[in-house]
Motif scaffolding. Structure first.
Motif, PDB file in Angstrom:
ATOM      1  N   ARG A  68       0.790  -1.235  -0.042  1.00 26.69           N
ATOM      2  CA  ARG A  68      -0.009  -0.032   0.003  1.00 26.69           C
ATOM      3  C   ARG A  68       1.079   1.334  -0.134  1.00 26.69           C
ATOM      4  O   ARG A  68       1.839   1.258   0.931  1.00 26.69           O
ATOM      5  N   MET A  69       0.600   2.071  -1.136  1.00 30.58           N
ATOM      6  CA  MET A  69       1.311   3.370  -0.758  1.00 30.58           C
ATOM      7  C   MET A  69       1.376   4.223   0.475  1.00 30.58           C
ATOM      8  O   MET A  69       0.430   4.438   0.994  1.00 30.58           O
ATOM      9  N   GLY A  70       2.593   4.315   0.868  1.00 29.30           N
ATOM     10  CA  GLY A  70       2.884   5.287   2.019  1.00 29.30           C
ATOM     11  C   GLY A  70       2.818   4.514   3.072  1.00 29.30           C
ATOM     12  O   GLY A  70       3.105   4.955   4.295  1.00 29.30           O
ATOM     13  N   CYS A  71       2.480   3.089   3.274  1.00 26.46           N
ATOM     14  CA  CYS A  71       2.421   2.345   4.371  1.00 26.46           C
ATOM     15  C   CYS A  71       3.923   1.703   4.802  1.00 26.46           C
ATOM     16  O   CYS A  71       4.313   0.965   3.884  1.00 26.46           O
ATOM     17  N   PRO A  72       4.376   2.018   5.973  1.00 29.45           N
ATOM     18  CA  PRO A  72       5.759   1.703   6.357  1.00 29.45           C
ATOM     19  C   PRO A  72       5.520  -0.052   7.066  1.00 29.45           C
ATOM     20  O   PRO A  72       6.535  -0.467   7.545  1.00 29.45           O
ATOM     21  N   GLY A  73       4.512  -0.426   6.949  1.00 29.22           N
ATOM     22  CA  GLY A  73       4.239  -1.911   7.484  1.00 29.22           C
ATOM     23  C   GLY A  73       4.998  -2.815   7.109  1.00 29.22           C
ATOM     24  O   GLY A  73       5.485  -2.877   5.745  1.00 29.22           O
ATOM     25  N   ARG A  74       4.813  -4.094   7.562  1.00 30.87           N
ATOM     26  CA  ARG A  74       5.414  -5.344   7.093  1.00 30.87           C
ATOM     27  C   ARG A  74       4.255  -6.354   6.777  1.00 30.87           C
ATOM     28  O   ARG A  74       3.569  -6.494   7.703  1.00 30.87           O
ATOM     29  N   VAL A  75       4.474  -7.372   5.959  1.00 32.32           N
ATOM     30  CA  VAL A  75       3.440  -8.060   5.739  1.00 32.32           C
ATOM     31  C   VAL A  75       3.797  -9.432   6.044  1.00 32.32           C
ATOM     32  O   VAL A  75       5.160  -9.808   6.009  1.00 32.32           O
ATOM     33  N   THR A  76       3.159 -10.174   6.690  1.00 30.35           N
ATOM     34  CA  THR A  76       2.995 -11.585   6.871  1.00 30.35           C
ATOM     35  C   THR A  76       2.435 -12.418   5.830  1.00 30.35           C
ATOM     36  O   THR A  76       1.282 -12.141   5.543  1.00 30.35           O
ATOM     37  N   PHE A  77       3.186 -13.612   5.376  1.00 29.07           N
ATOM     38  CA  PHE A  77       2.531 -14.654   4.701  1.00 29.07           C
ATOM     39  C   PHE A  77       1.601 -15.353   5.486  1.00 29.07           C
ATOM     40  O   PHE A  77       1.945 -16.137   6.508  1.00 29.07           O
ATOM     41  N   TRP A  78       0.463 -15.897   4.645  1.00 30.24           N
ATOM     42  CA  TRP A  78      -0.611 -16.813   5.333  1.00 30.24           C
ATOM     43  C   TRP A  78      -0.845 -17.902   4.301  1.00 30.24           C
ATOM     44  O   TRP A  78      -1.026 -17.408   3.167  1.00 30.24           O
ATOM     45  N   VAL A  79      -0.965 -19.043   4.605  1.00 34.76           N
ATOM     46  CA  VAL A  79      -1.440 -20.265   3.643  1.00 34.76           C
ATOM     47  C   VAL A  79      -2.792 -20.745   4.189  1.00 34.76           C
ATOM     48  O   VAL A  79      -2.991 -20.811   5.346  1.00 34.76           O
ATOM     49  N   ARG A  80      -3.590 -21.213   3.241  1.00 32.92           N
ATOM     50  CA  ARG A  80      -4.824 -21.857   3.611  1.00 32.92           C
ATOM     51  C   ARG A  80      -4.869 -23.269   2.880  1.00 32.92           C
ATOM     52  O   ARG A  80      -5.220 -23.508   1.866  1.00 32.92           O
ATOM     53  N   PRO A  81      -4.544 -24.362   3.553  1.00 32.94           N
ATOM     54  CA  PRO A  81      -4.175 -25.518   3.169  1.00 32.94           C
ATOM     55  C   PRO A  81      -5.569 -26.230   2.946  1.00 32.94           C
ATOM     56  O   PRO A  81      -6.470 -25.896   3.953  1.00 32.94           O
ATOM     57  N   HIS A  82      -5.920 -27.264   1.966  1.00 29.86           N
ATOM     58  CA  HIS A  82      -7.121 -27.801   2.202  1.00 29.86           C
ATOM     59  C   HIS A  82      -7.161 -28.815   3.280  1.00 29.86           C
ATOM     60  O   HIS A  82      -6.342 -29.528   3.637  1.00 29.86           O
ATOM     61  N   GLY A  83      -8.381 -28.482   3.919  1.00 22.43           N
ATOM     62  CA  GLY A  83      -8.749 -29.508   5.192  1.00 22.43           C
ATOM     63  C   GLY A  83      -8.101 -28.923   6.543  1.00 22.43           C
ATOM     64  O   GLY A  83      -8.320 -29.471   7.503  1.00 22.43           O
ATOM     65  N   ALA A  84      -7.516 -27.524   6.464  1.00 18.01           N
ATOM     66  CA  ALA A  84      -6.944 -27.251   7.653  1.00 18.01           C
ATOM     67  C   ALA A  84      -8.087 -26.392   8.415  1.00 18.01           C
ATOM     68  O   ALA A  84      -9.192 -25.907   7.898  1.00 18.01           O
ATOM     69  N   TYR A  85      -7.723 -26.325   9.443  1.00 15.63           N
ATOM     70  CA  TYR A  85      -9.018 -25.848  10.612  1.00 15.63           C
ATOM     71  C   TYR A  85      -9.080 -24.287  10.260  1.00 15.63           C
ATOM     72  O   TYR A  85     -10.146 -23.926  10.579  1.00 15.63           O
ATOM     73  N   GLY A  86      -7.771 -23.684   9.944  1.00 20.89           N
ATOM     74  CA  GLY A  86      -8.228 -22.276   9.732  1.00 20.89           C
ATOM     75  C   GLY A  86      -6.773 -21.914   8.872  1.00 20.89           C
ATOM     76  O   GLY A  86      -5.840 -22.727   8.357  1.00 20.89           O
ATOM     77  N   ASP A  87      -6.380 -20.611   8.657  1.00 22.86           N
ATOM     78  CA  ASP A  87      -5.199 -20.277   8.036  1.00 22.86           C
ATOM     79  C   ASP A  87      -4.184 -20.322   8.969  1.00 22.86           C
ATOM     80  O   ASP A  87      -4.182 -20.364  10.050  1.00 22.86           O
ATOM     81  N   VAL A  88      -2.806 -20.694   8.083  1.00 20.61           N
ATOM     82  CA  VAL A  88      -1.791 -20.910   8.901  1.00 20.61           C
ATOM     83  C   VAL A  88      -0.597 -19.809   8.667  1.00 20.61           C
ATOM     84  O   VAL A  88      -0.346 -19.628   7.425  1.00 20.61           O
ATOM     85  N   GLY A  89      -0.098 -19.119   9.754  1.00 22.49           N
ATOM     86  CA  GLY A  89       0.737 -17.989   9.521  1.00 22.49           C
ATOM     87  C   GLY A  89       2.142 -18.955   9.112  1.00 22.49           C
ATOM     88  O   GLY A  89       2.463 -19.847   9.717  1.00 22.49           O
ATOM     89  N   MET A  90       2.667 -18.183   7.921  1.00 23.61           N
ATOM     90  CA  MET A  90       3.988 -18.905   7.425  1.00 23.61           C
ATOM     91  C   MET A  90       5.261 -18.270   8.248  1.00 23.61           C
ATOM     92  O   MET A  90       6.055 -17.914   7.665  1.00 23.61           O
ATOM     93  N   THR A  91       5.039 -18.018   9.563  1.00 22.16           N
ATOM     94  CA  THR A  91       6.291 -17.404  10.279  1.00 22.16           C
ATOM     95  C   THR A  91       7.235 -18.579  10.722  1.00 22.16           C
ATOM     96  O   THR A  91       7.076 -19.584  10.545  1.00 22.16           O
TER      97      THR A  91
END
Length: 91
Positions: A68-91
């Protein structure tokens, strides 16, 4: 990944099942990024990442700057595997 209860899988189990961008593409999992500051969520273009970085590129444990233009933040990757209970943080 022989267990039947996917909700009992840990992030490490999912990482083992999809360690690289090529494996995530083969598994047909959705990957998105979320900014820690502005909360912008964007679907990751895995085909482009594989083309530019190679199919052996690893997203696990990585973070990058927010798009996003002007945002100094950092993004985290998340994966949504088939059958997973929820999204999984790729940390």
């Amino acid at each position: 990944m022989s267990r039947r209860n996917h909700d009992r899988y840990t992030a490490g189990d999912w990482r083992e099942a999809g360690p690289t961008v090529g494996a995530i593409l083969a598994n047909r999992w959705l990957v998105y990024t979320e900014c820690d500051l502005c909360e912008l969520r964007i679907r990751a273009d895995l085909k482009r990442i594989a083309r530019e970085r190679g199919p052996g590129f690893v997203l696990w444990g990585r973070a990058t700057t927010c798009r996003r233009m002007g945002c100094p933040g950092r993004v985290t990757f998340w994966v949504r595997p088939h059958g997973a209970y929820g999204d999984v943080g790729m940390t």
